[in-house]
Design an enzyme around this catalytic site. Structure first.
Site, mmCIF file in Angstrom:
data_model
loop_
_atom_site.group_PDB
_atom_site.id
_atom_site.type_symbol
_atom_site.label_atom_id
_atom_site.label_comp_id
_atom_site.label_asym_id
_atom_site.label_seq_id
_atom_site.Cartn_x
_atom_site.Cartn_y
_atom_site.Cartn_z
ATOM 1 N N PRO A 83 0.619 -1.110 -0.006
ATOM 2 C CA PRO A 83 0.020 -0.137 0.089
ATOM 3 C C PRO A 83 0.669 1.352 0.038
ATOM 4 O O PRO A 83 1.754 1.410 0.928
ATOM 5 C CB PRO A 83 -0.813 -0.282 1.061
ATOM 6 C CG PRO A 83 0.085 -1.045 2.263
ATOM 7 C CD PRO A 83 0.866 -1.821 1.272
ATOM 8 N N SER A 112 -4.191 1.523 -0.681
ATOM 9 C CA SER A 112 -3.772 2.566 0.560
ATOM 10 C C SER A 112 -5.349 3.331 0.830
ATOM 11 O O SER A 112 -6.230 3.370 0.147
ATOM 12 C CB SER A 112 -3.057 3.372 -0.051
ATOM 13 O OG SER A 112 -2.938 4.594 1.204
ATOM 14 N N GLN A 133 -5.725 -1.418 2.970
ATOM 15 C CA GLN A 133 -4.834 -1.006 4.144
ATOM 16 C C GLN A 133 -5.599 0.121 4.675
ATOM 17 O O GLN A 133 -6.028 1.010 4.246
ATOM 18 C CB GLN A 133 -3.502 -0.546 3.601
ATOM 19 C CG GLN A 133 -2.641 0.197 4.756
ATOM 20 C CD GLN A 133 -2.906 1.504 4.715
ATOM 21 O OE1 GLN A 133 -3.132 2.264 3.877
ATOM 22 N NE2 GLN A 133 -2.282 2.016 5.876
ATOM 23 N N TYR A 135 -5.285 2.865 8.211
ATOM 24 C CA TYR A 135 -4.713 3.466 9.831
ATOM 25 C C TYR A 135 -5.945 3.629 10.677
ATOM 26 O O TYR A 135 -6.985 3.608 10.292
ATOM 27 C CB TYR A 135 -4.103 4.916 9.440
ATOM 28 C CG TYR A 135 -2.810 4.659 8.627
ATOM 29 C CD1 TYR A 135 -1.529 4.582 9.057
ATOM 30 C CD2 TYR A 135 -2.924 5.155 7.321
ATOM 31 C CE1 TYR A 135 -0.342 4.505 8.365
ATOM 32 C CE2 TYR A 135 -1.602 4.983 6.506
ATOM 33 C CZ TYR A 135 -0.506 4.794 7.065
ATOM 34 O OH TYR A 135 0.801 4.731 6.437
ATOM 35 N N THR A 161 -2.091 -1.097 9.249
ATOM 36 C CA THR A 161 -0.770 -0.560 9.555
ATOM 37 C C THR A 161 -0.697 -0.228 10.868
ATOM 38 O O THR A 161 -1.264 0.642 11.362
ATOM 39 C CB THR A 161 -0.478 0.581 8.715
ATOM 40 O OG1 THR A 161 -0.300 0.120 7.297
ATOM 41 C CG2 THR A 161 0.760 1.123 8.865
ATOM 42 N N LYS A 238 0.261 -5.062 9.513
ATOM 43 C CA LYS A 238 1.485 -4.775 8.733
ATOM 44 C C LYS A 238 2.322 -3.761 9.494
ATOM 45 O O LYS A 238 1.756 -2.740 10.040
ATOM 46 C CB LYS A 238 1.035 -4.000 7.411
ATOM 47 C CG LYS A 238 2.437 -3.455 6.858
ATOM 48 C CD LYS A 238 1.733 -2.487 5.455
ATOM 49 C CE LYS A 238 2.881 -2.179 4.623
ATOM 50 N NZ LYS A 238 3.550 -0.993 5.353
ATOM 51 N N SER A 260 7.551 -5.549 8.150
ATOM 52 C CA SER A 260 7.890 -4.191 7.212
ATOM 53 C C SER A 260 8.200 -3.225 8.289
ATOM 54 O O SER A 260 7.932 -3.012 9.383
ATOM 55 C CB SER A 260 6.403 -3.851 6.640
ATOM 56 O OG SER A 260 6.443 -2.281 6.158
ATOM 57 N N HIS A 262 7.862 0.103 6.984
ATOM 58 C CA HIS A 262 7.439 1.060 6.391
ATOM 59 C C HIS A 262 8.128 1.712 5.323
ATOM 60 O O HIS A 262 8.286 2.886 5.005
ATOM 61 C CB HIS A 262 6.940 2.290 7.358
ATOM 62 C CG HIS A 262 5.724 2.892 7.098
ATOM 63 N ND1 HIS A 262 4.468 2.553 7.701
ATOM 64 C CD2 HIS A 262 5.321 3.744 6.133
ATOM 65 C CE1 HIS A 262 3.654 3.281 7.445
ATOM 66 N NE2 HIS A 262 4.067 4.366 6.181
ATOM 67 N N GLY A 294 10.107 -4.302 1.791
ATOM 68 C CA GLY A 294 11.321 -3.499 2.409
ATOM 69 C C GLY A 294 12.742 -3.668 1.578
ATOM 70 O O GLY A 294 13.316 -4.656 1.838
ATOM 71 N N ARG A 317 7.919 1.367 -3.937
ATOM 72 C CA ARG A 317 8.299 2.317 -4.636
ATOM 73 C C ARG A 317 8.313 1.746 -6.151
ATOM 74 O O ARG A 317 7.966 2.571 -7.022
ATOM 75 C CB ARG A 317 9.818 2.893 -4.071
ATOM 76 C CG ARG A 317 9.688 3.463 -2.623
ATOM 77 C CD ARG A 317 11.231 3.987 -2.329
ATOM 78 N NE ARG A 317 11.107 4.600 -1.224
ATOM 79 C CZ ARG A 317 11.137 4.283 0.083
ATOM 80 N NH1 ARG A 317 11.343 2.967 0.221
ATOM 81 N NH2 ARG A 317 11.239 5.126 1.215
#
Length: 368
Positions: A83, A112, A133, A135, A161, A238, A260, A262, A294, A317
């Site tokens: 995400p 996300s 995902q 928060y 997350t 996560k 992860s 992040h 990662g 990325r």
């Protein structure tokens, strides 16, 4: 002056070079940057330099099978999409293009909470499994409504997350006074809730300000019971980096875990994700799938993470590089390249199926 004609990408890193030509500096820094000195960002990459492969020979590798299954969903590849927020920063079609690319590659896509296309539009474009995902928002009713929408749209799991009670100190974004520009927004959340993410302030990250306002830092393990009761979708946590937290995750009902840090964007100095992977896998055993992200930039690194116990490896990325470079085709290109490199590595190490990619295939040397 005519722009140079670049050769087609032959590795994931080639998409990075193409993306850099297309993105403004502040957006590039937002995507590429990490927390503070970016020590953990660098550690994620360096960890893979300490992995040595142990090839076996005279094995029939005329066909190397990358197919797998995760929480009941068949996948053509263990390479999936982590995400990341605001895909329209990279391409006008945003997460819809990402979903199309994931479908072409037969890959999992974790969307996300801060997606810049609606959950419904993303789901309409998808031909493969979608997870959402989250928060933990201070406004629990907003979180609940989003969970309900995800289930109605056909999302197959929730990914909470857990490593971001506050946003990491991302120096690049602060120096740029980074804010989300007009015309792009987290469209699945109320505009008033997201307003501070759009207010530029020199020397500060608008996203850090917004996170402090919107995300609840008081959430604990006991709160997970509310989310489990709210939705029948599988729950994935996560941001786990220790055996202790992995065991607590299973105890509190997690159906899977993502190892992860992040992408090095939260706690600078945290362990590299790869260095935490075996510890977490050993703690939870075979009954709880462990995913990983990662620092992965290609199929050999995917192979290393699988060998250390990951069931799936998520790219962050690199997917945004592919999206910026060529939209849906670029996303598919990144995922397919990584999968082809994985199959190539499987062949040259004598592991024709993912079940044979185990710890006997690698040596992870200790080091800084």
């Amino acid at each position: 002056m005519t722009a140079p004609v670049l050769p087609p990408p032959v590795c994931v890193e080639d998409y990075r070079r193409l993306a850099r030509l297309r993105l403004d500096q502040d957006v590039w820094d937002f995507i590429e940057g990490g927390a503070e000195t970016e020590r953990t960002l660098g550690a994620n990459r360096r960890a893979f330099e300490r992995v040595t492969l142990r090839p076996r020979v005279l094995v029939d590798v005329s066909h190397c099978d990358t197919r797998t299954e995760l929480l009941g969903a068949p996948l053509a590849t263990p390479v999936g999409i982590a995400p990341t927020a605001y895909h329209r920063l990279a391409h006008p079609e945003g997460e819809v293009a990402t979903a199309l690319g994931a479908g072409t590659a037969g890959a999992l896509y974790v969307v996300s909470i801060f997606a810049s296309r609606t959950l419904e539009d993303i789901a309409a474009a998808a031909t493969g499994p979608l997870w959402l995902q989250l928060y933990w928002l201070r406004r629990r009713e907003v979180l609940a409504a989003l969970v309900d929408r995800a289930a109605a749209a056909g999302f197959r799991a929730l990914v909470l997350t857990v490593d971001a009670p506050r946003l990491g100190r991302r120096h690049r974004d602060a120096r740029n006074g980074f804010a989300i520009g007009s015309g792009i927004s987290a469209v699945n959340l109320d505009a008033a809730l997201m307003a501070s993410a759009h207010r530029a302030d020199p020397g500060r990250s608008a996203l850090a300000v917004h996170t402090a306002e919107a995300v609840d830092p008081s959430v604990t393990w006991s709160d997970l019971a509310w989310l489990r009761a709210r939705s029948s979708l599988p729950l994935v946590l996560k941001g786990i980096l220790t055996a202790e937290d992995a065991l607590l995750a299973v105890e509190h009902g997690a159906d899977a875990i993502v190892v992860s840090n992040h992408g090095g964007r939260q706690l600078d100095g945290a362990t590299a994700s790869l260095d935490a992977l075996a510890e977490v896998v050993d703690a939870v055993g075979a009954d709880c799938p462990v995913l990983f992200d990662g620092g992965v930039r290609g199929g050999t690194e995917v192979f290393a993470a699988l060998a250390l116990g990951a069931r799936s490896v998520l790219l962050g990325r690199p997917v945004l590089w592919g999206l910026a470079a060529a939209g849906a085709a670029g996303v598919a290109g990144v995922l397919e390249l990584a999968t082809e490199e994985l199959a190539h590595t499987m062949a040259l190490t004598g592991r024709p199926g993912l079940a044979a990619v185990d710890r006997s295939a690698v040596v992870l040397r200790k080091g800084l």
